[in-house]
Design an enzyme around this catalytic site. Structure first.
Site, PDB file in Angstrom:
ATOM      1  N   SER A 194       0.853  -1.197   0.000  1.00 39.96           N
ATOM      2  CA  SER A 194       0.000   0.000   0.000  1.00 39.96           C
ATOM      3  C   SER A 194       0.889   1.247   0.000  1.00 39.96           C
ATOM      4  O   SER A 194       1.721   1.390  -0.894  1.00 39.96           O
ATOM      5  CB  SER A 194      -0.942  -0.035   1.210  1.00 39.96           C
ATOM      6  OG  SER A 194      -1.957   0.900   1.054  1.00 39.96           O
ATOM      7  N   ASP A 406      -8.484  -5.905  -4.778  1.00 37.97           N
ATOM      8  CA  ASP A 406      -8.149  -4.733  -3.970  1.00 37.97           C
ATOM      9  C   ASP A 406      -9.291  -3.717  -4.029  1.00 37.97           C
ATOM     10  O   ASP A 406      -9.639  -3.229  -5.105  1.00 37.97           O
ATOM     11  CB  ASP A 406      -6.846  -4.119  -4.494  1.00 37.97           C
ATOM     12  CG  ASP A 406      -6.232  -3.124  -3.521  1.00 37.97           C
ATOM     13  OD1 ASP A 406      -6.990  -2.356  -2.884  1.00 37.97           O
ATOM     14  OD2 ASP A 406      -5.001  -3.108  -3.392  1.00 37.97           O
ATOM     15  N   HIS A 446      -6.947  -5.882  -0.391  1.00 34.11           N
ATOM     16  CA  HIS A 446      -5.884  -4.899  -0.241  1.00 34.11           C
ATOM     17  C   HIS A 446      -4.795  -5.431   0.691  1.00 34.11           C
ATOM     18  O   HIS A 446      -4.959  -5.407   1.898  1.00 34.11           O
ATOM     19  CB  HIS A 446      -6.444  -3.577   0.279  1.00 34.11           C
ATOM     20  CG  HIS A 446      -5.432  -2.482   0.304  1.00 34.11           C
ATOM     21  ND1 HIS A 446      -4.765  -2.072  -0.841  1.00 34.11           N
ATOM     22  CD2 HIS A 446      -4.939  -1.729   1.316  1.00 34.11           C
ATOM     23  CE1 HIS A 446      -3.926  -1.105  -0.516  1.00 34.11           C
ATOM     24  NE2 HIS A 446      -4.014  -0.881   0.773  1.00 34.11           N
TER      25      HIS A 446
END
Ligand SMILES: *[C@@H]1O[C@H](CO)[C@@H](O)[C@H](O)[C@H]1NC(C)=O
Ligand SMILES: *[C@@H]1O[C@H](CO)[C@@H](O)[C@H](O)[C@H]1NC(C)=O
Ligand SMILES: *[C@@H]1O[C@H](CO)[C@@H](O)[C@H](O)[C@H]1NC(C)=O
Ligand SMILES: *[C@@H]1O[C@H](CO)[C@@H](O)[C@H](O)[C@H]1NC(C)=O
Ligand SMILES: *[C@@H]1O[C@H](CO)[C@@H](O)[C@H](O)[C@H]1NC(C)=O
Ligand SMILES: *[C@@H]1O[C@H](CO)[C@@H](O)[C@H](O)[C@H]1NC(C)=O
Ligand SMILES: *[C@@H]1O[C@H](CO)[C@@H](O)[C@H](O)[C@H]1NC(C)=O
Ligand SMILES: *[C@@H]1O[C@H](CO)[C@@H](O)[C@H](O)[C@H]1NC(C)=O
Ligand SMILES: *[C@@H]1O[C@H](CO)[C@@H](O)[C@H](O)[C@H]1NC(C)=O
Length: 544
Positions: A194, A406, A446
């Site tokens: 991320s 995601d 994610h």
């Protein structure tokens, strides 16, 4: 046993007690106890808070840690020396960082990254990699907590967030590791996802000497544009009372419809879309019948338009792309994260880093503001340099992965970056393979979780195996140290989604631009029934 860095009397007393407690590890403990004083000459501008010897199985607690970080405790799996310090980065900014130095050190150094717009040391990542024998460092990205208010009127805190915290933590961390073990590390690694993925790409682009191997997941690359895109959904979907708002329950209906249209494209109906890029979702089938009174599981024309916009790229005033569309398949997670009101990270970024105006209203975000923000690009936080030749030339490796479910960073931005590098450097996939490989992980949300075979060892909670074929970090170690590059990444789907519930199935995820297609005759849970191809099912079957 904690050794505060107050004065040598306390330190001496602590050492005596420690030595009596654990005579067999006295040397390691002694080194840990004297680390604060030896760091005084190694990192003269740092303030060392303490060092402490932590034994395997200890449940560390972090009472000083900002509560929004939501990391009150962490179990440590091996004996290690923990040191915490503060390093100034300018006359109005600083980083807090920790180094965890394991007793069974492998000679490898590693830095972890951060997430969102935080501000939080990721202790779970430190425990994971220190447990694997890496001397591990992590910094707080220049501020504490998950929010971005400290960017307000302080560009130095923005600089820390954009690049300086990570780089400083690595420079300082390598010195700490060397001072502690009495020799420099052999190889240096990075593991992050991320914002951590963006930090990995930033290192690859701007600080290629920091690491020999970088594992960058779901990177928040094109950061400013990503932040615009995340805020864009509020302008499209509005609040709950807006005619175009789509509730989470209704997004679940859309998700089923997406699967109906796209799950089979890869050759098997298994609830997992292998290549969302092939999915051109059409919501027409969900339109409410005329005169319908119960619209809880159908779309009004305004809602259908909003759904189409979610799956359409966002463009700036001059027609250039701001950010790709959301990839189909992510609806469930995205509905609560991105589609249900103003997005907190966008609010903080635009208020405190773009406009320095705490009253900025997320409902006003438009293409013009997106272009303004992109032009501002403080400290080149976009992280979009396409020339990785310095990384390649020093022999470093980059392993990039992105989950295809995601729901917070579109997985379609990752091939966009890969292709940008390919075009900027004028390199084919075969040529990029030497130093840069990108894997699309179907069924991964994610960074972790998801409906499919998402456990690839990129995090402690996603650890099935240390076999380099099944572990993104150990795949990188093998690539760097043995020259064996990963061709697939095998992920595990657990029965109940945690390791202790047992393996449901495994799937080998393909290296981009190849996609996974099913040529087997079962339900898709047989790993051998899948094939990585550049092309479609027909080509894959022909090759059989
Ligand atoms: C000393 O260190 C070893 C290796 O980590 C560990 O197995 C052992 O339990 C430690 N002994 C004590 C008394 O802490
Ligand atoms: C560690 O300690 C915290 C705080 O006391 C507690 O909430 C948590 O459950 C503990 N974790 C384990 C694995 O024991
Ligand atoms: C962050 O928190 C630590 C305590 O964990 C504190 O010592 C440090 O000063 C804080 N940093 C900033 C920038 O507020
Ligand atoms: C380090 O020690 C821990 C705890 O005993 C063990 O789980 C881990 O496998 C060891 N790692 C290495 C690299 O020796
Ligand atoms: C403090 O020292 C570190 C490591 O040498 C360095 O990277 C950093 O820039 C220094 N900070 C300041 C404000 O000079
Ligand atoms: C802080 O540093 C900047 C340049 O890095 C300088 O312009 C400024 O005057 C300094 N402020 C103080 C209070 O020393
Ligand atoms: C903790 O983090 C929150 C969110 O970023 C922030 O508003 C708050 O000021 C922080 N608290 C401290 C004591 O730094
Ligand atoms: C509306 O339709 C949904 C789903 O078909 C159903 O669960 C719900 O009970 C219906 N509501 C009313 C008021 O009929
Ligand atoms: C960001 O958006 C601007 C405005 O459309 C565009 O010009 C720029 O190329 C975009 N940058 C990236 C890295 O996507």
């Amino acid at each position: 046993m904690r050794f505060p860095n107050t004065n040598s009397v306390v330190l001496g007393a602590g050492l005596l007690v420690a030595a009596a407690e654990a005579a067999s590890n006295a040397t390691f403990e002694q080194q840990c106890g004297s680390l604060p004083s030896s760091l005084a000459s190694v990192v003269p501008n740092a303030t060392v808070w303490f060092s402490e010897f932590v034994t395997a199985g200890t449940n560390l607690t972090f009472p000083d840690n900002n509560v929004t970080c939501n990391r009150p405790s962490q179990v440590v799996s091996n004996d290690l020396c923990r040191v915490a310090l503060r390093v100034p980065t300018s006359n109005r900014s600083e980083i807090s960082m920790e180094a965890w130095l394991p007793v069974n050190w492998t000679g490898r150094f590693l830095s972890t990254g951060n997430g969102g717009v935080s501000g939080c040391i990721q202790y779970e990542d430190m425990a994971y990699t220190a447990g694997l024998g890496f001397s591990t460092v992590s910094a707080n990205n220049g501020h504490n907590g998950t929010g971005g208010t400290s960017f307000y009127n302080n560009d130095d805190v923005v600089a820390d967030f954009a690049w300086r915290s990570m780089h400083t933590g690595v420079v300082v961390g390598k010195k700490i590791s060397e001072a502690f073990y009495g020799k420099t590390h052999d190889k240096s690694y990075y593991l992050g996802c991320s914002t951590g993925g963006r930090q990995g790409l930033k290192s690859a682009q701007s600080f290629p000497d920091d690491f020999d191997g970088i594992v960058a997941g779901a990177p928040a690359a094109a950061f400013v544009n990503l932040t615009s895109w995340s805020g864009y959904f509020y302008t499209v979907l509005g609040d709950e009372d807006s005619p175009s708002h789509v509730s989470s329950d209704l997004w679940a209906v859309v998700h089923e419809d997406v699967l109906k249209q796209c799950d089979g494209i890869d050759g098997v109906i298994d609830g997992i879309i292998e290549d969302p890029e092939l999915c051109q979702y059409r919501p027409e089938g969900l339109l409410c019948a005329s005169g319908a009174t119960n619209t809880s599981s159908c779309l009004t024309p305004a809602q259908a338009d909003a759904v189409r916009l979610v799956f359409t790229p966002v463009y700036g005033t001059d027609g250039s792309i701001v950010y790709p569309r959301m990839q189909p398949g992510s609806e469930i997670a995205a509905s609560s994260l991105l589609y249900d009101g103003p997005f907190p990270y966008t609010n903080d970024w635009f208020r405190y880093a773009v406009y320095n105006d705490p009253s900025w209203d997320p409902a006003t975000l438009d293409a013009e503001q997106m272009v303004y923000a992109s032009n501002k690009n403080p400290w080149n936080i976009q992280t979009w340099e396409g020339d990785l030749s310095r990384l390649r030339d020093r022999g470093s490796k980059l392993l990039h992965y992105h989950g295809l479910m995601d729901g917070i960073i579109s997985s379609e931005n990752s091939p966009r970056y890969y292709n940008h590098v390919s075009r900027t450097m004028g390199l084919t996939t075969e040529e990029l393979d030497e130093f840069y490989r990108f894997f699309r992980i179907s069924g991964m949300s994610h960074c972790s979780g998801g409906d499919g075979a998402h456990a690839i060892g990129n995090q402690l909670e996603s650890l099935e195996s240390l076999d380099p074929d099944e572990n993104a970090l150990m795949a990188m170690v093998r690539w760097v140290e043995e020259g064996i590059a990963p061709t697939t990444l095998i992920g595990t789907k657990w029965k109940g989604d945690t390791a202790d519930t047992g393996v449901d199935y495994k799937r080998a995820h393909c290296k981009y631009p190849a996609r996974n297609v099913y040529v087997g005759s079962g339900d898709g849970s047989d790993m051998d029934g899948w094939k990585c191809v550049v092309g479609g099912i027909a080509e894959a079957k022909q090759e059989l």
